[in-house]
Design a protein around this motif. Structure first.
Motif, PDB file in Angstrom:
ATOM      1  N   GLY A 216       0.572  -1.073   0.222  1.00 47.34           N
ATOM      2  CA  GLY A 216      -0.001   0.055  -0.101  1.00 47.34           C
ATOM      3  C   GLY A 216       0.920   1.291   0.120  1.00 47.34           C
ATOM      4  O   GLY A 216       1.972   1.230  -0.585  1.00 47.34           O
ATOM      5  N   LYS A 217       0.376   2.441   0.513  1.00 46.83           N
ATOM      6  CA  LYS A 217       0.972   3.537   0.599  1.00 46.83           C
ATOM      7  C   LYS A 217       1.030   4.154   2.049  1.00 46.83           C
ATOM      8  O   LYS A 217      -0.097   3.709   2.857  1.00 46.83           O
ATOM      9  N   TYR A 218       2.009   4.611   2.351  1.00 46.83           N
ATOM     10  CA  TYR A 218       2.513   5.320   3.855  1.00 46.83           C
ATOM     11  C   TYR A 218       2.317   6.660   3.660  1.00 46.83           C
ATOM     12  O   TYR A 218       3.050   7.211   2.801  1.00 46.83           O
ATOM     13  N   VAL A 219       1.229   7.404   4.104  1.00 47.04           N
ATOM     14  CA  VAL A 219       1.149   8.818   3.872  1.00 47.04           C
ATOM     15  C   VAL A 219       1.450   9.663   5.146  1.00 47.04           C
ATOM     16  O   VAL A 219       1.002   9.476   6.210  1.00 47.04           O
ATOM     17  N   THR A 220       2.392  10.633   4.998  1.00 49.44           N
ATOM     18  CA  THR A 220       2.873  11.464   6.240  1.00 49.44           C
ATOM     19  C   THR A 220       2.506  12.857   5.627  1.00 49.44           C
ATOM     20  O   THR A 220       3.422  13.136   4.777  1.00 49.44           O
ATOM     21  N   GLY A 221       1.636  13.366   6.229  1.00 54.14           N
ATOM     22  CA  GLY A 221       0.983  14.862   5.654  1.00 54.14           C
ATOM     23  C   GLY A 221       0.662  14.690   4.276  1.00 54.14           C
ATOM     24  O   GLY A 221      -0.136  13.980   3.852  1.00 54.14           O
ATOM     25  N   LYS A 222       1.568  15.452   3.376  1.00 57.64           N
ATOM     26  CA  LYS A 222       1.231  15.424   1.976  1.00 57.64           C
ATOM     27  C   LYS A 222       2.252  14.530   1.239  1.00 57.64           C
ATOM     28  O   LYS A 222       2.097  14.186   0.184  1.00 57.64           O
ATOM     29  N   SER A 223       3.089  13.810   1.898  1.00 56.02           N
ATOM     30  CA  SER A 223       4.184  12.787   1.469  1.00 56.02           C
ATOM     31  C   SER A 223       3.217  11.267   1.371  1.00 56.02           C
ATOM     32  O   SER A 223       2.693  10.982   2.474  1.00 56.02           O
ATOM     33  N   GLU A 224       3.568  10.787   0.258  1.00 54.73           N
ATOM     34  CA  GLU A 224       3.135   9.446   0.184  1.00 54.73           C
ATOM     35  C   GLU A 224       4.314   8.537  -0.377  1.00 54.73           C
ATOM     36  O   GLU A 224       4.944   8.691  -1.414  1.00 54.73           O
ATOM     37  N   GLN A 225       4.400   7.414  -0.042  1.00 58.89           N
ATOM     38  CA  GLN A 225       5.677   6.425  -0.053  1.00 58.89           C
ATOM     39  C   GLN A 225       4.964   5.090  -0.170  1.00 58.89           C
ATOM     40  O   GLN A 225       4.025   4.698   0.274  1.00 58.89           O
ATOM     41  N   THR A 226       5.932   4.239  -0.840  1.00 56.04           N
ATOM     42  CA  THR A 226       5.320   2.879  -1.013  1.00 56.04           C
ATOM     43  C   THR A 226       5.674   2.189   0.327  1.00 56.04           C
ATOM     44  O   THR A 226       6.397   2.517   1.046  1.00 56.04           O
ATOM     45  N   TYR A 227       4.799   1.209   0.597  1.00 61.20           N
ATOM     46  CA  TYR A 227       4.755   0.508   1.905  1.00 61.20           C
ATOM     47  C   TYR A 227       4.567  -1.074   1.578  1.00 61.20           C
ATOM     48  O   TYR A 227       3.772  -1.490   0.794  1.00 61.20           O
ATOM     49  N   ARG A 228       5.520  -1.817   2.324  1.00 59.79           N
ATOM     50  CA  ARG A 228       5.339  -3.213   2.371  1.00 59.79           C
ATOM     51  C   ARG A 228       5.123  -3.789   3.793  1.00 59.79           C
ATOM     52  O   ARG A 228       5.893  -3.282   4.753  1.00 59.79           O
ATOM     53  N   TRP A 229       4.225  -4.915   4.052  1.00 62.95           N
ATOM     54  CA  TRP A 229       4.144  -5.379   5.345  1.00 62.95           C
ATOM     55  C   TRP A 229       4.127  -7.036   5.175  1.00 62.95           C
ATOM     56  O   TRP A 229       3.117  -7.292   4.325  1.00 62.95           O
ATOM     57  N   TYR A 230       4.732  -7.897   5.632  1.00 65.87           N
ATOM     58  CA  TYR A 230       4.940  -9.301   5.421  1.00 65.87           C
ATOM     59  C   TYR A 230       4.553  -9.835   7.009  1.00 65.87           C
ATOM     60  O   TYR A 230       5.364  -9.623   7.911  1.00 65.87           O
ATOM     61  N   VAL A 231       3.822 -10.873   7.040  1.00 61.60           N
ATOM     62  CA  VAL A 231       3.614 -11.718   8.088  1.00 61.60           C
ATOM     63  C   VAL A 231       3.715 -12.998   8.101  1.00 61.60           C
ATOM     64  O   VAL A 231       3.191 -13.675   7.055  1.00 61.60           O
ATOM     65  N   THR A 232       4.784 -13.907   8.595  1.00 58.30           N
ATOM     66  CA  THR A 232       4.860 -15.249   8.343  1.00 58.30           C
ATOM     67  C   THR A 232       4.686 -16.114   9.461  1.00 58.30           C
ATOM     68  O   THR A 232       5.134 -15.655  10.764  1.00 58.30           O
ATOM     69  N   ARG A 233       4.348 -17.124   9.403  1.00 58.61           N
ATOM     70  CA  ARG A 233       3.925 -18.366  10.483  1.00 58.61           C
ATOM     71  C   ARG A 233       4.891 -19.451  10.694  1.00 58.61           C
ATOM     72  O   ARG A 233       4.709 -20.177   9.621  1.00 58.61           O
ATOM     73  N   LEU A 234       5.465 -19.812  11.521  1.00 60.09           N
ATOM     74  CA  LEU A 234       6.245 -21.187  11.704  1.00 60.09           C
ATOM     75  C   LEU A 234       5.676 -21.715  13.049  1.00 60.09           C
ATOM     76  O   LEU A 234       6.272 -21.148  14.029  1.00 60.09           O
ATOM     77  N   GLY A 235       4.730 -22.562  12.952  1.00 62.56           N
ATOM     78  CA  GLY A 235       4.403 -23.209  14.149  1.00 62.56           C
ATOM     79  C   GLY A 235       3.860 -22.147  15.053  1.00 62.56           C
ATOM     80  O   GLY A 235       2.880 -21.395  14.988  1.00 62.56           O
ATOM     81  N   THR A 236       4.297 -21.982  16.226  1.00 57.09           N
ATOM     82  CA  THR A 236       3.713 -21.121  17.196  1.00 57.09           C
ATOM     83  C   THR A 236       4.196 -19.651  17.232  1.00 57.09           C
ATOM     84  O   THR A 236       3.812 -18.792  17.914  1.00 57.09           O
ATOM     85  N   VAL A 237       5.119 -19.395  15.962  1.00 55.59           N
ATOM     86  CA  VAL A 237       5.711 -17.969  16.069  1.00 55.59           C
ATOM     87  C   VAL A 237       5.315 -17.371  14.832  1.00 55.59           C
ATOM     88  O   VAL A 237       5.458 -18.085  13.760  1.00 55.59           O
ATOM     89  N   THR A 238       5.067 -15.968  14.930  1.00 53.19           N
ATOM     90  CA  THR A 238       4.678 -15.112  13.609  1.00 53.19           C
ATOM     91  C   THR A 238       5.681 -13.984  13.711  1.00 53.19           C
ATOM     92  O   THR A 238       6.300 -13.567  14.587  1.00 53.19           O
ATOM     93  N   LEU A 239       5.926 -14.064  12.369  1.00 45.82           N
ATOM     94  CA  LEU A 239       7.207 -12.983  12.015  1.00 45.82           C
ATOM     95  C   LEU A 239       6.629 -11.824  11.095  1.00 45.82           C
ATOM     96  O   LEU A 239       6.053 -12.164  10.247  1.00 45.82           O
ATOM     97  N   ALA A 240       7.044 -10.677  11.406  1.00 40.48           N
ATOM     98  CA  ALA A 240       6.413  -9.349  10.720  1.00 40.48           C
ATOM     99  C   ALA A 240       7.610  -8.516  10.201  1.00 40.48           C
ATOM    100  O   ALA A 240       8.525  -8.549  11.206  1.00 40.48           O
TER     101      ALA A 240
END
Length: 277
Positions: A216-240
């Motif tokens: 998506g996009k990360y908006v700060t005031g009038k500035s707009e930048q590319t945004y990435r977010w990944y979440v991964t699960r291995l068993g009982t552990v989640t990584l982001a």
């Protein structure tokens, strides 16, 4: 538990995570506009148009063997062991690569986890019943040579059960539908989010029980930048891992930062918990 510099593992991480990210990006690009903290560990409520394309978190190929088998004796069952695992796995600035340094603050508040509240604002709350420990580390590449400041986050959450961890992935997919506008702080928003899930055995995911990508996009005031977010699960552990882009950086560069960070932390979980791959 070992606190081996995660950066040492980066060179041995196979390209599978990068391929998965590329596949998810293609999938997401066809979804239309849409909606373990995000960029700085939290997220929020800004104008965002989005739809979510996803698979069920448990909808992978049941005929495949699991991607990872932890040693049951090493899986954290107590708060102290979970905190030690989170500290060992959560990427430090040097693990992201050359040029990164710690943000201020550099780590999340102990005993808390990032939560998207009912008002669609990201905040840190006390650990819920199903979580033993959660840690976020915040890093950045300072602005220099005509380029802006890239901000990244690495987070690890250790859950009490696999079901608790699986529910975290499910809620991640539901968040863009519940909150099309998400607020990180007073003047910072994440918007235009689209997301996709790749359960094990789907979308080139041969390395984790489940994997979710948001773009998506990360908006700060009038500035707009590319945004990435990944979440991964291995068993009982989640990584982001999250990456907030900046002037002078391509989407491909940001994807590589995120994919490499995700891969390093996956390798570290496997190393710490002594499982077979």
């Amino acid at each position: 538990m070992s606190d081996v510099n995660a950066g040492v593992r980066m060179g041995t991480w196979p390209c599978r995570a990068v391929v998965s990210v590329a596949t998810a990006t293609v999938l997401l690009s066809g979804c239309g506009l849409g909606d373990d903290g995000k960029a700085n560990g939290e997220r929020s409520s800004a104008p965002s148009k989005s739809t979510t394309a996803s698979a069920s978190p448990s909808g992978g190929d049941a005929s495949l063997p699991p991607p990872f088998r932890a040693d049951p004796a090493k899986v954290p069952r107590t708060k102290s062991r979970a905190e030690a695992l989170a500290a060992a796995v959560t990427l430090k600035p040097q693990g992201w690569g050359a040029g990164f340094r710690a943000q201020q603050p550099a780590v999340s508040t102990p005993g808390t986890v990032a939560v998207l509240n009912e008002q669609c604002r990201w905040e840190r709350q006390a650990l819920p019943k199903g979580v033993l420990a959660s840690l976020s580390r915040y890093s950045e590449i300072p602005a220099a040579d005509g380029k802006g400041e890239v901000k990244v986050t690495a987070s690890v959450t250790v859950h009490r059960t696999v079901r608790d961890a699986d529910e975290r992935l499910a809620s991640t997919l539901e968040e863009p539908l519940r909150c099309r506008q998400q607020q990180v702080r007073t003047d910072e928003w994440i918007t235009e989010l689209i997301s996709a899930a790749s359960p094990y055995g789907q979308g080139n995911n041969t390395y984790a029980d489940d994997h979710v990508v948001e773009i998506g996009k990360y908006v700060t005031g009038k500035s707009e930048q590319t945004y990435r977010w990944y979440v991964t699960r291995l068993g009982t552990v989640t990584l982001a891992v999250s990456v907030k882009g900046a002037e002078g950086y391509t989407a491909n560069e940001l994807d590589k930062y995120a994919a490499n960070a995700n891969g390093v932390m996956i390798n570290t979980v496997e190393f710490e918990l002594g499982g077979d791959t």
